[in-house]
Write a protein that holds these residues in place. Sequence first.
Motif, mmCIF file in Angstrom:
data_model
loop_
_atom_site.group_PDB
_atom_site.id
_atom_site.type_symbol
_atom_site.label_atom_id
_atom_site.label_comp_id
_atom_site.label_asym_id
_atom_site.label_seq_id
_atom_site.Cartn_x
_atom_site.Cartn_y
_atom_site.Cartn_z
ATOM 1 N N HIS A 290 0.877 -1.091 -0.066
ATOM 2 C CA HIS A 290 -0.057 0.059 -0.128
ATOM 3 C C HIS A 290 1.018 1.290 -0.024
ATOM 4 C CE1 HIS A 290 -3.639 -2.354 0.709
ATOM 5 N NE2 HIS A 290 -2.990 -3.086 1.399
ATOM 6 N N ILE A 291 0.884 2.138 -1.061
ATOM 7 C CA ILE A 291 1.702 3.033 -1.279
ATOM 8 C C ILE A 291 0.641 4.354 -0.925
ATOM 9 C CG2 ILE A 291 3.144 4.168 -3.074
ATOM 10 C CD1 ILE A 291 4.021 1.380 -2.199
ATOM 11 N N VAL A 292 1.610 5.305 -0.434
ATOM 12 C CA VAL A 292 1.224 6.700 -0.292
ATOM 13 C C VAL A 292 2.231 7.854 -0.758
ATOM 14 C CG1 VAL A 292 0.417 8.688 1.139
ATOM 15 C CG2 VAL A 292 -0.438 6.286 1.793
ATOM 16 N N VAL A 293 1.888 8.692 -1.481
ATOM 17 C CA VAL A 293 2.752 9.521 -2.188
ATOM 18 C C VAL A 293 2.317 10.993 -1.692
ATOM 19 C CG1 VAL A 293 3.688 10.650 -4.159
ATOM 20 C CG2 VAL A 293 3.334 8.198 -4.182
ATOM 21 N N ILE A 294 3.315 11.576 -1.225
ATOM 22 C CA ILE A 294 3.081 13.055 -0.748
ATOM 23 C C ILE A 294 3.492 13.912 -1.541
ATOM 24 C CG2 ILE A 294 3.254 14.516 1.255
ATOM 25 C CD1 ILE A 294 3.636 12.273 3.059
ATOM 26 N N GLY A 295 2.606 14.790 -2.075
ATOM 27 C CA GLY A 295 2.982 15.904 -3.104
ATOM 28 C C GLY A 295 1.960 15.992 -4.287
ATOM 29 N N GLY A 296 2.090 16.930 -4.963
ATOM 30 C CA GLY A 296 1.031 17.525 -6.042
ATOM 31 C C GLY A 296 1.864 17.818 -7.337
#
Length: 478
Positions: A290-296
Amino acid sequence: MAATKLLKFVERTQAYPAKRSADERAHDFLEISRPYILAKAEEQAGRCSQCGVPFCQVHCPLQNNIPDWLKLTAEGRLQEAYEVSAATNAMPEICGRICPQDRLCEGNCVIEPGFGSVTIGSVEKFLTDNAWEQGWVKPLQPVADRSGQSVAIIGAGPAGLTAAEALRVKGYDVHVYDRHDRAGGLLTYGIPGFKLEKPVVMRRVERLREGGVHFHQDFAVGRDASLADLRAKHDAVLIATGVYKARQVEVPGADGPTTMEALDYLIAANKAGFGDALPDAATFDATGKHIVVIGGGDTAMDCVRTAIRQGAASVKCLYRRDRANMPGSAREVANAEEEGVEFVWLAAPAQITPVGVVAQGMRLGQPGPDGRRSPEPDADNRFTLQADLVIKALGFDAEDLPTLFGAPQLPVTRWGTVRIDHKTMMTGVDGVFAAGDIVRGASLVVWAVRDGRDVAAQMHQYLRARVTAAAAAAAAAA
């Protein structure tokens, strides 16, 4: 002939190259769009209105003569169209793939609302890919022999490679020093293959190598030589390192064992794509996680879409503003959603734990100095996202080059970028120039190409002046 081919936007529908299905493309790292066929490229180029003031050209950092090569394409004069395109751009097929045309040329197309802009980037990509296939991309041909003078370029990214080509064509002995084992910088290791397939970059590098540019790979300035060493060895030096220092997430757990910098992740994925053996490959593999990427930004989009292709169990992108205020390309966001990425808007990390990200809900307040509405916490809104791996993609700052290069005299700004005279593009150290992201901060590839082109012209003037001065001194001594 042109009258029957152009101004057809009222009767020809805007058509980008067809994308492969989301299910198909989410399982490989090939580019997601199929190339134009000749007839389609001519058809779409013919939609150009040939307006009196070409805002597409005005808003292109390279000032590419877009209307002219669209006209030539529509008329089937493809070699001439390519030559016009390549006259101002050392990497047209690369810019055609990765430029955010929706914010630059296409976004400023003046075709009347409702008809859709001309698909400039796709035509540009077609022209140069076709030129390579037809053998129209010629070897470098130096116009003079100035091999008595040599130039060092630190960094083999787009700014460095563009300057290397321009200076080699002028006849200088050009040496490119880069910390990586392959040239290309972020084109090679920071951008995934589904946006820019690596053979497209490597053929540009090989053309430079075959044209006499010397590449020194796995060469770290500060470790293998100081800036002063290179300056003593060469007649001029260009710093074109880009910016590689990751911005940090200032929350508890941000440096924990389940977190990773975006660039480390992307470099590992691209190395795997080259077939390189990675001793810690499992660390960088999202399979089943399960991956969470922080940023836009676009780097965050590269990370989430890479994780999908690696077979992640789930991929979420956490961004503190809403979709309308996201800095990344709208096209990239749409592609990511099609491929199965879930966007969690108006949310920022509050804490990173071994099992997930505690997210703080946000709302948009008043506009800040840049005109964008500032995010502020929504006090009653907190939730947790499951995460086996958290990728931090908040952008990049400049490294401490004066320390890294052993050059305390190198002037930098308060942001750490190299300070230059913007007329000559020279730093405060004689004969040392700088260009690209290391001067302007993290920016677009097309701006790096522009800076590489401009700094090469300034370096040429500097080197010619040195020859003239030396000749005058010799004459006076005689």
